[in-house]
Design an enzyme around this catalytic site. Structure first.
Site, short mmCIF file in Angstrom:
data_model
loop_
_atom_site.label_atom_id
_atom_site.label_comp_id
_atom_site.label_asym_id
_atom_site.label_seq_id
_atom_site.Cartn_x
_atom_site.Cartn_y
_atom_site.Cartn_z
N CYS A 188 0.77 -1.34 0.13
CA CYS A 188 0.04 0.05 -0.16
C CYS A 188 0.57 1.58 0.03
CB CYS A 188 -1.26 -0.11 0.90
SG CYS A 188 -2.15 -1.41 1.70
N GLU B 216 -6.63 -6.10 13.36
CA GLU B 216 -6.31 -4.56 13.12
C GLU B 216 -7.95 -4.54 12.58
OE1 GLU B 216 -5.83 -4.35 8.62
OE2 GLU B 216 -3.82 -4.80 10.33
N SER C 169 -4.26 -1.40 11.70
CA SER C 169 -3.58 -1.35 10.56
C SER C 169 -2.91 0.14 10.33
CB SER C 169 -4.60 -1.10 9.01
OG SER C 169 -4.22 -0.66 7.78
#
Length: 391
Positions: free
Chosen positions: A32, A282, A308
């Site tokens: 990401c 998470e 996260s």
């Protein structure tokens, strides 16, 4: 994508826009693109001295990726020939450099978990107080998502983690003589790195985005063993409100979806820690949905689970002891007032100590959440192919 779910459920975006986000949510290869957990730890290991400075910054589709993969292999073989092991490179000061890098980039709260685990494996004494101590004197200089404006590839174009290292060195916040895997010191590595003229991603010290780092450690009667709050991009330092208690993340998500969470609430999600989760899940669904629903600035969230690295907002995680270990978070009831004071580093339940003790005395461990299937095997520590795929 999780924020879009929250926005759609709150009626803030139409179905067409929601679908457009979904259709474009996975743009390409690699981790990401924000300073989420993957990039936080990639940059943290450069600062630790375990990865060559700048190599982890290279985007997945950049032609240089193949080049550094080959060079990494050569370097590994050279280190083997020299007999240069990780424990001959990394020291406690190396970990302090790594923590400073996390703070200066507004990195993921998961860095606390990962660096503590790494230090333990190295036999280096590291405590959560070290993160808070370093954070208090380290400015945030990298303007990165999820709370800022730029992505990891843009930071790479701006000179990468080496430029952040330059800022830390300039501020006397870097132990410059610490060794790195290349054989050069961390100071030599950051001084040698070029900085493109006019780059806007990594700010000069005089224009730091925050005077203190992106993470703080809180304690109090709700977290006697400590907990972690992410401050990057945060404008407020205190919150006081009624508890909205959930025993599992999914129930909290449904409450947000149905509009049952109101401004000033303190969402409490418990039994999500290492033992209770099991596995310390998470809370990205919930934190993302809060942002999308427009509640990110007005609602606090606390959990014995984790977040996260994409999380932003007034979020507190890693509460110790966890609910499954009869931690005080297990005593919280709906409507109880919870007070969060970041400047005093406090997280407290405004209930008399005697009442908390009485509630915990009646506490009974909940039944295991997963009794069949892959999750039960995972919780029991059974190693098979399906569990391996899950983990």
């Amino acid at each position: 994508m999780f924020e879009a779910i929250g926005a759609y459920n709150a009626g803030k975006i139409p179905l067409e826009q929601f679908k457009d986000v979904e259709d474009h949510a996975c743009p390409g290869a690699g981790a990401c693109g924000g300073q989420f957990t993957a990039n936080t730890m990639a940059t943290a290991y450069e600062m630790l001295g375990m990865s060559p400075m700048g190599w982890n910054d290279i985007p997945a589709v950049d032609p240089r990726k193949e080049e550094v993969a080959f060079e990494s292999g050569k370097l590994v073989m050279e280190l083997v020939r020299q007999g240069l092991t990780p424990r001959k490179i990394v020291t406690r000061k190396s970990f302090e450099n790594s923590i400073a890098g996390v703070m200066a980039t507004g990195g993921s709260t998961n860095a606390v978990l990962h660096l503590m685990a790494t230090a333990r494996d190295f036999g280096v004494k590291l405590a959560i107080e070290d993160f808070d101590r370093i954070s208090r004197k380290t400015p945030v200089v990298a303007d990165l998502k999820p709370w800022g404006n730029y992505t990891a590839p843009e930071m790479y174009d701006a000179g990468g983690m080496a430029v952040v290292g330059k800022r830390l060195l300039e501020a006397s916040l870097l132990h410059g003589s610490e060794k790195t895997v290349t054989g050069r010191t961390i100071a030599e590595e950051v001084k040698a790195a070029p900085e493109p003229a006019g780059q806007q991603v990594i700010k000069p010290l005089a224009k730091a985005l925050k005077s203190e780092g992106g993470i703080a450690i809180l304690r109090g009667n709700l977290a006697p063993g400590g907990c972690v709050i992410k401050l990057s991009g945060q404008k407020k330092y205190a919150h006081r409100g009624p508890a909205r208690v959930f025993e599992v993340e999914e129930d909290a998500f449904q409450a947000i979806k149905k509009g049952k969470i109101k401004p000033n609430d303190v969402i409490v999600i418990r039994y999500e820690g290492p033992k209770g989760g099991p596995g310390m899940r998470e809370m990205l669904h919930v934190s993302g949905a809060l942002q999308g629903a427009g509640l990110g600035e007005s609602v606090a969230l606390m959990t014995d689970g984790r977040f996260s690295g994409a999380t932003h907002g007034f979020m507190i995680g890693h509460i110790v002891p966890e609910a499954a270990e009869r931690g005080p978070i297990a005593a919280v009831r709906n409507g109880d007032t919870i007070s969060i004071d970041v400047k005093k580093r406090r997280l407290d339940l405004e209930v008399p100590a005697g009442e908390i003790k009485k509630r915990l005395a009646k506490w009974k461990a909940p039944k295991p959440r997963f009794t069949t299937g892959v999750f039960a095997k995972y919780a029991a520590g059974v190693a098979d192919a399906s569990v391996g795929a899950y983990t």
